[in-house]
Design a protein around this motif. Structure first.
Motif, PDB file in Angstrom:
ATOM      1  N   VAL A  83     -19.071 -25.071  29.666  1.00  0.00           N
ATOM      2  CA  VAL A  83     -18.539 -26.700  29.786  1.00  0.00           C
ATOM      3  C   VAL A  83     -19.895 -27.269  29.096  1.00  0.00           C
ATOM      4  O   VAL A  83     -19.684 -28.371  28.096  1.00  0.00           O
ATOM      5  CB  VAL A  83     -18.838 -26.874  31.290  1.00  0.00           C
ATOM      6  N   PHE A  84     -21.236 -26.879  29.106  1.00  0.00           N
ATOM      7  CA  PHE A  84     -22.051 -27.611  28.368  1.00  0.00           C
ATOM      8  C   PHE A  84     -22.052 -27.327  27.008  1.00  0.00           C
ATOM      9  O   PHE A  84     -22.359 -28.398  26.150  1.00  0.00           O
ATOM     10  CB  PHE A  84     -23.517 -27.045  29.048  1.00  0.00           C
ATOM     11  N   THR A  85     -21.507 -26.199  26.655  1.00  0.00           N
ATOM     12  CA  THR A  85     -21.549 -25.762  25.087  1.00  0.00           C
ATOM     13  C   THR A  85     -20.502 -26.898  24.494  1.00  0.00           C
ATOM     14  O   THR A  85     -20.794 -27.310  23.276  1.00  0.00           O
ATOM     15  CB  THR A  85     -21.355 -24.314  24.956  1.00  0.00           C
ATOM     16  N   GLY A  86     -19.507 -26.548  25.111  1.00  0.00           N
ATOM     17  CA  GLY A  86     -18.498 -27.756  24.845  1.00  0.00           C
ATOM     18  C   GLY A  86     -18.669 -28.948  24.542  1.00  0.00           C
ATOM     19  O   GLY A  86     -18.505 -29.684  23.466  1.00  0.00           O
ATOM     20  N   PHE A  87     -19.355 -29.441  25.435  1.00  0.00           N
ATOM     21  CA  PHE A  87     -19.777 -30.921  25.598  1.00  0.00           C
ATOM     22  C   PHE A  87     -20.964 -31.077  24.450  1.00  0.00           C
ATOM     23  O   PHE A  87     -20.952 -32.133  23.741  1.00  0.00           O
ATOM     24  CB  PHE A  87     -20.646 -31.163  26.966  1.00  0.00           C
ATOM     25  N   TRP A  88     -21.768 -30.220  24.178  1.00  0.00           N
ATOM     26  CA  TRP A  88     -22.827 -30.491  23.138  1.00  0.00           C
ATOM     27  C   TRP A  88     -22.260 -30.331  21.758  1.00  0.00           C
ATOM     28  O   TRP A  88     -22.538 -30.963  21.063  1.00  0.00           O
ATOM     29  CB  TRP A  88     -23.745 -29.229  23.445  1.00  0.00           C
ATOM     30  N   LEU A  89     -21.356 -29.475  21.576  1.00  0.00           N
ATOM     31  CA  LEU A  89     -20.702 -29.286  20.364  1.00  0.00           C
ATOM     32  C   LEU A  89     -19.951 -30.423  19.924  1.00  0.00           C
ATOM     33  O   LEU A  89     -19.747 -30.815  18.651  1.00  0.00           O
ATOM     34  CB  LEU A  89     -20.039 -28.075  20.268  1.00  0.00           C
ATOM     35  N   ALA A  90     -19.244 -31.014  21.157  1.00  0.00           N
ATOM     36  CA  ALA A  90     -18.419 -32.187  20.776  1.00  0.00           C
ATOM     37  C   ALA A  90     -19.482 -33.450  20.219  1.00  0.00           C
ATOM     38  O   ALA A  90     -18.930 -34.178  19.570  1.00  0.00           O
ATOM     39  CB  ALA A  90     -17.742 -32.738  21.991  1.00  0.00           C
ATOM     40  N   LEU A  91     -20.572 -33.491  20.980  1.00  0.00           N
ATOM     41  CA  LEU A  91     -21.576 -34.653  20.314  1.00  0.00           C
ATOM     42  C   LEU A  91     -22.009 -34.329  18.924  1.00  0.00           C
ATOM     43  O   LEU A  91     -22.093 -35.154  17.975  1.00  0.00           O
ATOM     44  CB  LEU A  91     -22.693 -34.552  21.318  1.00  0.00           C
ATOM     45  N   PHE A  92     -22.266 -33.048  18.658  1.00  0.00           N
ATOM     46  CA  PHE A  92     -22.716 -32.551  17.221  1.00  0.00           C
ATOM     47  C   PHE A  92     -21.637 -32.870  16.134  1.00  0.00           C
ATOM     48  O   PHE A  92     -21.810 -33.503  15.231  1.00  0.00           O
ATOM     49  CB  PHE A  92     -22.743 -31.054  17.173  1.00  0.00           C
ATOM     50  N   VAL A  93     -20.381 -32.588  16.375  1.00  0.00           N
ATOM     51  CA  VAL A  93     -18.975 -32.806  15.446  1.00  0.00           C
ATOM     52  C   VAL A  93     -19.043 -34.360  15.428  1.00  0.00           C
ATOM     53  O   VAL A  93     -18.826 -34.791  14.374  1.00  0.00           O
ATOM     54  CB  VAL A  93     -17.833 -32.126  15.875  1.00  0.00           C
ATOM     55  N   SER A  94     -19.078 -35.120  16.513  1.00  0.00           N
ATOM     56  CA  SER A  94     -18.742 -36.648  16.622  1.00  0.00           C
ATOM     57  C   SER A  94     -19.995 -37.442  16.037  1.00  0.00           C
ATOM     58  O   SER A  94     -19.938 -38.564  15.987  1.00  0.00           O
ATOM     59  CB  SER A  94     -18.670 -37.065  17.869  1.00  0.00           C
ATOM     60  N   ASN A  95     -21.196 -36.618  15.984  1.00  0.00           N
ATOM     61  CA  ASN A  95     -22.527 -37.144  15.626  1.00  0.00           C
ATOM     62  C   ASN A  95     -23.045 -38.430  16.243  1.00  0.00           C
ATOM     63  O   ASN A  95     -23.418 -39.500  15.969  1.00  0.00           O
ATOM     64  CB  ASN A  95     -22.352 -37.857  13.960  1.00  0.00           C
ATOM     65  N   ALA A  96     -22.766 -37.944  17.977  1.00  0.00           N
ATOM     66  CA  ALA A  96     -23.000 -39.022  18.992  1.00  0.00           C
ATOM     67  C   ALA A  96     -24.377 -38.549  19.432  1.00  0.00           C
ATOM     68  O   ALA A  96     -24.781 -37.316  19.513  1.00  0.00           O
ATOM     69  CB  ALA A  96     -21.810 -38.925  19.884  1.00  0.00           C
ATOM     70  N   SER A  97     -24.785 -39.415  20.275  1.00  0.00           N
ATOM     71  CA  SER A  97     -26.212 -39.298  20.958  1.00  0.00           C
ATOM     72  C   SER A  97     -25.981 -38.768  22.236  1.00  0.00           C
ATOM     73  O   SER A  97     -25.070 -39.325  22.942  1.00  0.00           O
ATOM     74  CB  SER A  97     -26.962 -40.530  20.809  1.00  0.00           C
ATOM     75  N   PHE A  98     -26.710 -37.617  22.731  1.00  0.00           N
ATOM     76  CA  PHE A  98     -26.785 -37.309  23.959  1.00  0.00           C
ATOM     77  C   PHE A  98     -27.112 -38.454  25.014  1.00  0.00           C
ATOM     78  O   PHE A  98     -26.453 -38.680  25.892  1.00  0.00           O
ATOM     79  CB  PHE A  98     -27.681 -36.077  24.222  1.00  0.00           C
TER      80      PHE A  98
END
Length: 310
Positions: free
Chosen positions: A43-58
Motif C-alpha cells: 500500500v505504501f509502495t503504491g502511494f509512494w510511486l504515485a507521488l513519484f510519477v505525479s511529481n507530487a510532494s509527500f
C-alpha cells in the motif's frame, strides 16, 4: 502492610502483567501480525510511486497518506480477523494455528466476529477521506478475501490460491488510487507482480504444511494434485515474473537489473526443485526466498525513487 500482603500485591501485579502479555499475544495471532504488516508495505509502495510519477510532494498529501495507511490497515485487519472467525474449526486441526484465540477460546467467536466487523467499518470510514478509487480497491480486496476465498473456495477448490492472490494483489492499487488514477502501467505491474508472486509463495507453504492441510481437508494444490504438479506450477509462475520489471523502466535501469537478478535466482531454485527428491527442503528454500524476494523488491522500489521526498 505485612509481608503476606506485600507478597500478595506483588503476585497480583505479576498476574496483571502476564494477562496483559497474553492478551497482546492473542491479538497478534488474531490479527495475523506478520501477514498484516506484509500487506501494508505494498500500500505504501503504491502511494509512494504515485507521488513519484505525479511529481507530487509527500508533505502535500500527508493527510491523505495517514488516512490511506490507517484505513487500509484496519480493513485488512478486519478481513484477517473474519478469516480467523470462520476458520476456527480447521485452525483447531492444524498445528501452526492451534494457538489462535479462536481455537483456545481466549476470545469468544462472537467477540471475534464483532472485532472483525468493527475493524472493517472503521477502515472504510478512514478511507472515506481519501478517494473513491482507494475505497473501491480496498473493498475488492476485503470482499475477495472474506467471501470468495475464506467462505467459498478455500475448502473446495485448488483455485483458492488464485482467488486469494487477487485480494493480496490489490494492496498497491489502494495506495496508488489515493493519489492518481490506476490506469497507469506501474500500478498494473505492481498488481501483476503481487498476484503472480503469491502463487509460488503459497504453493511452497502448502508443500511444507502438506500433512496439516490434508488433515484439515483444505483443497491446496499439493494435497489434491501432488508435489510434482505443484513444483511445475511454481516454475511456470516464477517464469511469468521475468518480463515484468522491464515495464517499470521509469524506476531506472538499476531497479530493472536488480529485479531481473532476483527473478533469475528464483527461477534457478525452481528448476532445481523439479529434480530434487527432498521436497521439504526445496519447499523451505523456495518459501524463504519468496518472502525475502517480495520485501526486497517493494522496498527497493521506494529507495530508487527517494528524490520524491521533498
Amino acid at each position: 502492610m505485612n509481608i503476606k500482603n506485600i507478597k500478595s500485591a506483588v503476585s497480583s501485579q505479576k498476574n496483571v502483567r502476564t494477562n496483559d502479555k497474553n492478551l497482546l499475544v492473542d491479538l497478534k495471532l488474531l490479527l495475523k501480525g506478520p501477514v498484516l504488516i506484509a500487506n501494508v508495505l505494498p500500500v505504501f509502495t503504491g502511494f509512494w510511486l504515485a507521488l513519484f510519477v505525479s511529481n507530487a510532494s509527500f508533505y502535500e498529501y500527508f493527510d491523505v497518506f495517514v488516512f490511506t495507511i490507517i484505513g487500509s490497515t484496519l480493513v485488512m485487519a478486519g478481513a484477517l480477523v473474519l478469516n480467523n472467525w470462520y476458520d476456527a474449526d480447521i485452525d483447531a486441526i492444524m498445528s501452526r494455528t492451534k494457538q489462535r484465540p479462536t481455537v483456545t477460546g481466549n476470545i469468544s467467536l462472537k467477540t471475534v466476529l464483532i472485532i472483525g466487523i468493527t475493524l472493517t467499518l472503521l477502515g472504510f470510514l478512514f478511507l472515506f477521506f481519501t478517494t473513491v478509487g482507494a475505497i473501491f480497491y480496498a473493498f475488492i480486496g476485503w470482499f475477495t478475501y472474506v467471501f470468495l476465498y475464506t467462505m467459498w473456495s478455500k475448502r473446495k477448490y485448488t483455485l483458492n490460491t488464485v482467488v486469494g492472490s487477487v485480494s493480496g494483489a490489490v494492496t498497491p492499487l489502494i495506495g496508488w488510487a489515493a493519489i492518481a488514477p490506476s490506469n497507469h502501467i506501474i500500478p498494473i505491474i505492481l498488481f501483476s507482480i503481487l498476484f503472480i508472486w503469491q502463487m509460488p509463495h503459497t504453493f511452497a507453504i502448502a508443500m511444507r504444511k502438506y500433512e496439516e492441510y490434508k488433515a484439515a481437508g483444505v483443497a491446496m494444490l499439493p494435497v489434491v494434485r501432488g508435489f510434482k504438479m505443484t513444483k511445475r506450477q511454481i516454475l511456470v509462475y516464477v517464469a511469468c515474473l521475468l518480463p515484468l520489471p522491464f515495464y517499470l523502466h521509469e524506476l531506472g535501469i538499476v531497479f530493472v537489473a536488480i529485479a531481473t537478478v532476483l527473478n533469475l535466482t528464483w527461477l534457478g531454485i525452481s528448476v532445481y526443485g523439479l529434480f530434487t527428491k527432498d521436497d521439504q527442503k526445496y519447499a523451505y528454500v523456495s518459501f524463504l526466498y519468496s518472502v525475502n524476494y517480495i520485501s526486497i523488491l517493494y522496498v527497493f522500489m521506494i529507495l530508487v525513487t527517494m528524490p520524491v521526498f521533498k
